[in-house]
Design a protein around this motif. Structure first.
Motif, PDB file in Angstrom:
ATOM      1  N   GLU A 179       0.818  -1.215   0.000  1.00 42.81           N
ATOM      2  CA  GLU A 179       0.000   0.000   0.000  1.00 42.81           C
ATOM      3  C   GLU A 179       0.854   1.269   0.000  1.00 42.81           C
ATOM      4  O   GLU A 179       0.571   2.212  -0.735  1.00 42.81           O
ATOM      5  CB  GLU A 179      -0.896  -0.029   1.242  1.00 42.81           C
ATOM      6  CG  GLU A 179      -2.027   0.952   1.187  1.00 42.81           C
ATOM      7  CD  GLU A 179      -2.791   0.923   2.518  1.00 42.81           C
ATOM      8  OE1 GLU A 179      -3.218  -0.177   2.943  1.00 42.81           O
ATOM      9  OE2 GLU A 179      -2.919   2.003   3.131  1.00 42.81           O
ATOM     10  N   GLU A 182       2.467   1.834  -3.372  1.00 46.35           N
ATOM     11  CA  GLU A 182       1.452   2.374  -4.278  1.00 46.35           C
ATOM     12  C   GLU A 182       1.231   3.872  -4.008  1.00 46.35           C
ATOM     13  O   GLU A 182       1.192   4.696  -4.920  1.00 46.35           O
ATOM     14  CB  GLU A 182       0.138   1.606  -4.024  1.00 46.35           C
ATOM     15  CG  GLU A 182      -0.932   1.841  -5.042  1.00 46.35           C
ATOM     16  CD  GLU A 182      -0.436   1.651  -6.452  1.00 46.35           C
ATOM     17  OE1 GLU A 182       0.290   0.664  -6.708  1.00 46.35           O
ATOM     18  OE2 GLU A 182      -0.752   2.522  -7.301  1.00 46.35           O
ATOM     19  N   ARG A 185       4.133   6.087  -5.149  1.00 42.81           N
ATOM     20  CA  ARG A 185       4.066   6.301  -6.600  1.00 42.81           C
ATOM     21  C   ARG A 185       3.019   7.335  -6.975  1.00 42.81           C
ATOM     22  O   ARG A 185       3.230   8.165  -7.856  1.00 42.81           O
ATOM     23  CB  ARG A 185       3.714   4.992  -7.295  1.00 42.81           C
ATOM     24  CG  ARG A 185       4.850   4.070  -7.387  1.00 42.81           C
ATOM     25  CD  ARG A 185       5.123   3.724  -8.848  1.00 42.81           C
ATOM     26  NE  ARG A 185       6.085   2.648  -8.847  1.00 42.81           N
ATOM     27  CZ  ARG A 185       5.796   1.417  -8.441  1.00 42.81           C
ATOM     28  NH1 ARG A 185       4.566   1.090  -8.065  1.00 42.81           N
ATOM     29  NH2 ARG A 185       6.736   0.505  -8.446  1.00 42.81           N
ATOM     30  N   SER A 186       1.884   7.284  -6.289  1.00 41.22           N
ATOM     31  CA  SER A 186       0.812   8.226  -6.632  1.00 41.22           C
ATOM     32  C   SER A 186       1.233   9.665  -6.344  1.00 41.22           C
ATOM     33  O   SER A 186       0.709  10.602  -6.947  1.00 41.22           O
ATOM     34  CB  SER A 186      -0.472   7.868  -5.872  1.00 41.22           C
ATOM     35  OG  SER A 186      -0.347   8.264  -4.516  1.00 41.22           O
TER      36      SER A 186
END
Lengths: 265, 265
Positions: A179, A182, A185-186
């Motif tokens: 998580e 992720e 990266r966002s």
């Protein structure tokens, strides 16, 4: 003259000592901080509920005692024995503080302005975890995240090894690794994992970009399924016969490489 | 079936255990090495006189047992209790070797071809000393010197933290600091001391030149009279709020900076 606590069975001593265990830290929302340097930082950056201090140490560091009192913390003068009872250190340093846990969330460390974030994945050794927190602080990182399987960051050995850095950098426990990768990266961060199986660290890696580093377990590194999630797996060059580096020393080299590249830009 | 040693009072066990103390290491010319990884390196690069091993560990690492036997080392099958009795580790790893001290002199580390030498001055923490030896090995340093006031490099905690690097790099104890600084200079090495009071590490420092690094005490650094003897006092940049770095992590950043500059040339 203040009352001197000499009884290790006094109720406040018993309650404080329980904080050496994670379940009580979680239920009380507090943890133990040992030694003048770390208690000074706790009094400055967090809330010290109660401090146990020997007369000698109190005399030597009056500014720490005032700082605790100014923010309505209790000061308990205690015998060497009581202080020793509250620490896991071999040589107790005369002062232990019951400190409120700073209530950081992942978003304190990982947000759209983050440039350098450290994630500890399956790191078990408290000395290593604390040393990495200290390096993260030194390089001006935005935060330190630790996965569920890692050592508890408020464990007293971690706190001691962090030398106060726990109070300087947002540190968040029990994160889910996939998580946070992720999420990093966002926010536009690249994700690097340090592992002996990777490509050799080099300037060609665009270290100046916002980066989240993932450091893994001392013995077996980072599982393949995690390595497959990151942008790059990076190894330090080994010029001699060593098989690998200690986790904290490897992290220091990686994090300084990123911080210096980012600041050179 | 081999005889199993289960008696911690057996004469060879008593003799081996004494090697946890420096005076016996010095008189016997031997020290204890724990754990499969380090014993493997000991068997390869030094002489193992005797190894105490549990049946389970021997079965798991037959190649270590053969290596010891090939060089006429004794193999004693021992109970968990006997092995635990010979180690300072919290979790013994089933094997302990009585190993001959490699007989390195200062000239093994510091000579006209030396490019990177590490000196530990007043370093007291065994974990730090061992981690620096591991970094010195990783960067391909020519040797590690330790002053008289430093922790003994054959102390079992140092050996454990060095993870076998003690056998890869010439390590010499009880050196006189002023003398080795002088000697380094006579061989054309520049001498850098790492200390928070120094100039910030930068590429302008000609890191590519042959260099001896001096790392000091964890708590109080390096005395002024020694700082006055070196060519440069160097600090790592601190971008956050940390007061300083742990000795081993600071050494890692300094030594990698030198090694990479030297190899880029």
């Amino acid at each position: 003259m203040h009352e001197l606590h000499t009884n290790v069975r006094a109720s406040n001593v018993v309650r404080a000592r329980r904080l050496l265990q994670k379940k009580f830290r979680d239920s009380e929302g507090a943890f133990l901080v040992e030694g003048p340097q770390a208690v000074r930082e706790a009094a400055r950056y967090a809330h010290v509920r109660e401090v146990f201090v020997t007369a000698e140490t109190a005399q030597r560091y009056p500014e720490i005692i005032s700082a605790v009192q100014e923010r309505r913390g209790l000061v308990c003068f205690a015998s060497d024995e009581v202080v020793a009872h509250l620490t896991s250190a071999v040589t107790p340093q005369g002062i232990v503080a019951v400190t409120e846990m700073p209530n950081h969330k992942v978003s304190s460390a990982l947000h759209s302005e983050s440039r350098l974030v450290v994630t500890l994945a399956y790191v078990r050794d408290p000395g290593n975890a604390g040393s990495v927190m200290r390096v993260a602080d030194a390089v001006g990182a935005d935060g330190v995240l630790a996965t569920t399987e890692s050592v508890d960051l408020h464990n007293s050995k971690v706190v001691r090894a962090s030398a106060g850095s726990l109070f300087h950098v947002p540190c968040v426990e029990e994160v889910d690794l996939a998580e946070v990768i992720e999420r990093a990266r966002s926010f536009g961060l690249q994700v690097f994992a340090a592992d002996g199986s990777g490509e050799t660290l080099s300037d060609a890696m665009d270290l100046a970009r916002p980066t989240m580093w993932v450091f893994g377990n001392e013995a077996w590194g980072i599982p393949d399924e995690i390595l497959s999630l990151v942008d790059r797996v990076v190894a330090l060059p080994i010029y001699g016969k060593a098989e690998s580096l200690n986790l904290a020393t490897a992290a220091a080299v990686c994090l300084y490489a990123s911080a210096q590249a980012q600041r050179a830009n």
